[in-house]
Design a protein around this motif. Sequence first.
Motif, PDB file in Angstrom:
ATOM      1  N   SER A   1       0.815  -1.222   0.000  1.00 44.65           N
ATOM      2  CA  SER A   1       0.000   0.000   0.000  1.00 44.65           C
ATOM      3  C   SER A   1       0.850   1.273   0.000  1.00 44.65           C
ATOM      4  O   SER A   1       0.573   2.209  -0.764  1.00 44.65           O
TER       5      SER A   1
ATOM      6  N   LEU B   1      -7.285   4.159  -2.108  1.00 40.38           N
ATOM      7  CA  LEU B   1      -6.838   2.793  -2.393  1.00 40.38           C
ATOM      8  C   LEU B   1      -7.418   1.808  -1.377  1.00 40.38           C
ATOM      9  O   LEU B   1      -7.704   0.654  -1.715  1.00 40.38           O
TER      10      LEU B   1
ATOM     11  N   VAL C   1      -4.810   9.639  -1.314  1.00 37.36           N
ATOM     12  CA  VAL C   1      -4.748   8.560  -2.315  1.00 37.36           C
ATOM     13  C   VAL C   1      -4.733   7.208  -1.610  1.00 37.36           C
ATOM     14  O   VAL C   1      -5.388   6.254  -2.030  1.00 37.36           O
ATOM     15  N   SER C   2      -4.013   7.152  -0.501  1.00 33.85           N
ATOM     16  CA  SER C   2      -3.970   5.903   0.259  1.00 33.85           C
ATOM     17  C   SER C   2      -5.382   5.531   0.730  1.00 33.85           C
ATOM     18  O   SER C   2      -5.776   4.369   0.719  1.00 33.85           O
TER      19      SER C   2
ATOM     20  N   ALA D   1       0.680   3.910  -3.161  1.00 32.21           N
ATOM     21  CA  ALA D   1       0.165   5.279  -2.960  1.00 32.21           C
ATOM     22  C   ALA D   1       1.219   6.294  -3.408  1.00 32.21           C
ATOM     23  O   ALA D   1       0.914   7.264  -4.114  1.00 32.21           O
TER      24      ALA D   1
END
Length: 415
Positions: free
Chosen positions: A352, A399, A395-396, A356
């Motif tokens: 992750s 996701l 963004v993380s 990201a």
Amino acid sequence: RGVTAAAASAETMEAPQTVPTLPTWEELRQELLDTSHGAALAARDQRRDEGLAPHTDAKVRYFGQGRGKPRVTLYRDQAAWCPYCQKVWLLLEAKGVDYEISKVPMRSYGDKPDEFLQKVPRGLLPAIEIDGRLMTESLDIMFTIERVFSDAARPMFPPAPGPERVRATQLLELERALFGAWCGFLFRPEVPFIGGNLNDFEAALSQVDKELASGSTDSPWFLGHAHPTIVDMQYVSHVERMVASALYFKGYDIRGKFEHIDKWLVAFEKLPYYMATKSDYYTHCQDIPPQYGQPFESGSDEAERSRAALDPRGSSLPLRWEDDPEPLTHEQRERPVEEFKAEAAWALVRNSAAVAKFCCRAAGGGVGDWGRGNPTRSALSDPYARSAQDLVGPVSEALRAVAKSLVDQRFCDFE
Ligand SMILES: N[C@@H](CCC(=O)N[C@@H](CS)C(=O)NCC(=O)O)C(=O)O
């Protein structure tokens, strides 16, 4: 999305939907581990990390009992896109020779480290060290591996002079002829009406198909053994790229036209170590131009259709795999779609932070600087672009929503 849904329902006076809570990455990891698919993926990763399963990310491979430093180090390209590295990699796997992997970028995707350039001043990949002795040139490497780690019960090339060896040598020459014809087909302008480049390529493919048909009926391989040999490995990495690029750039369906080549590829696809090295059509079509130059695209209907179907920019959800011009393997067709979703979610969970950061490069600094004005550098690679740090958190979070949607249909349906 949750906020938009609440606002929309306020306007229409409907009861607002409950915004599902987004799990943290750790909660997602645990949620996946509690499923049978997730547990199997974690076990697979552990085997890979211990060097016991073939994988592009494996750092070492062990086939026997020993766990010491292997005699062999393979210097391979970082992204597993180099066809010459793939041949050597396949041979080591097929023979079960323990080896370490050292990854080096191809020039289109990054700069080579000085330690590698000191060993290989021209920077060519693959390179190999056997007992500390370095060599390059994939075919020489393969013959050396076969000699140093010989196994009379499972020959990878006919050892003694004779008709079988003559045929194997001729097949290696035919492979180079096929490669040359593919280059002509892809990288020279089309000859209207005469079809020159296509005719040459098609003639070479027919010859290869005939050779595959002429062997033992029980064996899909060139030399009729129960296992693939150096001849098969010499062919497969470029045939893989030919199949993808002929379809994408020219609308030419090699697997549909050549029955024995197709059967031979199906036999490869049953080998887990081949699947670990194999790439997908779209990736090949993007990695070919910086390495070999820009192919001439055909404007035929078939070519336009294949390009539209293979290019992810043209795809819409839900994806319809039945319509994908890239055929699923037999093994992939048997697996339930949930397994693929869990695998994608697991990959996101495991990586992750890196994913990201990577996603945020497009809005960061230095974007495109490295490749600008140099067609041999991949515009999509950009190894020195700096991620937009302020976007990494949001963004993380996005996701996490993607990962959650992959494993939880209810989350996916939330509007
Ligand atoms: N004849 C060589 C060809 C190897 C070759 O062309 N390798 C390419 C990658 S596919 C390479 O290292 N190019 C330099 C680079 O991209 O950095 C072999 O068979 O090993």
